[in-house]
Design an enzyme around this catalytic site. Sequence first.
Site, mmCIF file in Angstrom:
data_model
loop_
_atom_site.group_PDB
_atom_site.id
_atom_site.type_symbol
_atom_site.label_atom_id
_atom_site.label_comp_id
_atom_site.label_asym_id
_atom_site.label_seq_id
_atom_site.Cartn_x
_atom_site.Cartn_y
_atom_site.Cartn_z
ATOM 1 N N SER A 15 63.996 44.553 82.244
ATOM 2 C CA SER A 15 62.638 45.155 81.226
ATOM 3 C C SER A 15 61.964 46.194 81.793
ATOM 4 O O SER A 15 61.336 46.155 82.860
ATOM 5 C CB SER A 15 61.885 43.943 80.628
ATOM 6 O OG SER A 15 60.792 44.613 79.757
ATOM 7 N N LYS A 69 63.888 37.440 68.729
ATOM 8 C CA LYS A 69 62.686 37.827 67.887
ATOM 9 C C LYS A 69 62.994 37.033 66.338
ATOM 10 O O LYS A 69 61.885 37.105 65.832
ATOM 11 C CB LYS A 69 63.536 39.255 67.555
ATOM 12 C CG LYS A 69 63.177 40.449 68.612
ATOM 13 C CD LYS A 69 63.546 41.703 68.214
ATOM 14 C CE LYS A 69 63.570 42.692 69.400
ATOM 15 N NZ LYS A 69 63.830 44.096 68.951
ATOM 16 N N ASP A 105 59.694 48.015 65.969
ATOM 17 C CA ASP A 105 60.720 48.713 66.251
ATOM 18 C C ASP A 105 61.075 50.048 65.198
ATOM 19 O O ASP A 105 61.251 51.026 65.778
ATOM 20 C CB ASP A 105 62.017 47.929 66.196
ATOM 21 C CG ASP A 105 61.947 46.794 67.391
ATOM 22 O OD1 ASP A 105 61.563 47.265 68.529
ATOM 23 O OD2 ASP A 105 62.644 45.576 67.103
ATOM 24 N N GLY A 133 70.639 42.818 63.192
ATOM 25 C CA GLY A 133 69.071 42.782 63.346
ATOM 26 C C GLY A 133 68.528 43.984 63.629
ATOM 27 O O GLY A 133 67.597 44.355 62.947
HETATM 28 P P1 ATR Z 1 71.817 43.382 66.604
HETATM 29 O O1 ATR Z 1 70.511 42.528 66.772
HETATM 30 O O2 ATR Z 1 72.155 44.197 67.805
HETATM 31 O O3 ATR Z 1 71.736 44.401 65.363
HETATM 32 P P2 ATR Z 1 73.890 41.701 65.548
HETATM 33 O O4 ATR Z 1 72.805 41.334 64.613
HETATM 34 O O5 ATR Z 1 74.809 40.768 66.174
HETATM 35 O O6 ATR Z 1 72.936 42.443 66.916
HETATM 36 O O7 ATR Z 1 74.596 42.689 64.717
HETATM 37 C C1 ATR Z 1 75.449 43.523 65.296
HETATM 38 C C2 ATR Z 1 75.962 44.560 64.524
HETATM 39 O O8 ATR Z 1 76.918 45.640 65.230
HETATM 40 C C3 ATR Z 1 76.713 44.326 63.210
HETATM 41 O O9 ATR Z 1 76.442 45.008 62.330
HETATM 42 C C4 ATR Z 1 78.233 44.369 63.736
HETATM 43 O O10 ATR Z 1 78.965 44.363 62.630
HETATM 44 P P3 ATR Z 1 79.747 43.172 62.007
HETATM 45 O O11 ATR Z 1 78.458 42.736 60.951
HETATM 46 O O12 ATR Z 1 80.712 43.610 61.206
HETATM 47 O O13 ATR Z 1 79.817 42.095 62.828
HETATM 48 C C5 ATR Z 1 78.310 45.486 64.683
HETATM 49 N N1 ATR Z 1 79.027 45.533 65.496
HETATM 50 C C6 ATR Z 1 79.358 44.937 66.761
HETATM 51 N N2 ATR Z 1 80.432 45.233 67.266
HETATM 52 C C7 ATR Z 1 80.922 46.054 66.610
HETATM 53 C C8 ATR Z 1 82.287 46.817 66.730
HETATM 54 N N3 ATR Z 1 83.031 46.546 67.858
HETATM 55 N N4 ATR Z 1 82.672 47.845 65.858
HETATM 56 C C9 ATR Z 1 81.774 47.915 64.746
HETATM 57 N N5 ATR Z 1 80.676 47.285 64.510
HETATM 58 C C10 ATR Z 1 80.318 46.203 65.518
#
Ligand code: ATR
Length: 279
Positions: A15, A69, A105, A133
Amino acid sequence: MTDRYAVFGNPIGHSKSPRIHAMFAAQTGQDISYEAILVETGSFAAAVNAFIATGTGPARGANVTVPFKEEAFRLAAHRTPRADAAGAVNTLSFEAGVVIGDNTDGAGLVRDLKNNLGCDPAGRRILLLGAGGAARGVILPLLLENPAELVIANRTEETAARLALEFSRLPGCAIGVKPDGIGFPGLAGRAFDLVINATSAGLSGAVLPLPTCVFALRCVAYEMVYGRATPFMNQAQAAGVRVADGLGMLVEQAAEAFFVWRGVRPRTAPLLAALREQQ
Ligand code: ATR
């Protein structure tokens, strides 16, 4: 007595927040301490309560990062409207025994776009990639900037559609544009002036199935991840548009938290320049 602050997360060793807040405090002459606290899964509330109860000097606030969070959201007795919209809390204030939850954020992203990158979201066609998120946290602040449109595109189309619907009917919000939620195939033939990657795909090195046409002429491509060149950044670069990473958002969300706590807005440009030099 020195007011105490901390950032809670797991992992937390990487961090930059302690350094950022130490520099803000020095710059503004505020007498605070700020430490990084590693929290084990299931121990978030206990860790916050221990921080409040022990230590020399009053505990005034905390930042919260991955993966706590949503837990911070539930822990807060009172929440700001932007924290409610985000469904997550990254900034806690401790006031007379009450825990108040905020989310800085989205404000951090908007300030980075407007003040550091000269990219005002007003009137722009915005594409937000992802519906998790990170995406949710920035939707309301972006909508409040009056973009021409906001399209949320996600691998799982249904999640994007649900999120768009939720932000289309926010009671009491003067929002001129309703977001649209689609899957990646729906991006064919469409162009945007600002493309923000809020997926976690960059962390695993996955390539998003984006048609080159999404990057309009003079588009800004914004990657929320920082400290590495992601496939999204490479795609945008190959399309010949301007690319920014999430370091500015990190610094600006911290500055907004500092302002919430101390009522003073630190200057971010010198810090951002120093951090960029070390990248
Ligand atoms: P964060 O808190 O970082 O947003 P999250 O809530 O787990 O983490 O959300 C991850 C996001 O990245 C989601 O929108 C996910 O898409 P899905 O809803 O289809 O799961 C997206 N994501 C993660 N890996 C991905 C990939 N390889 N290709 C496209 N979208 C991806």
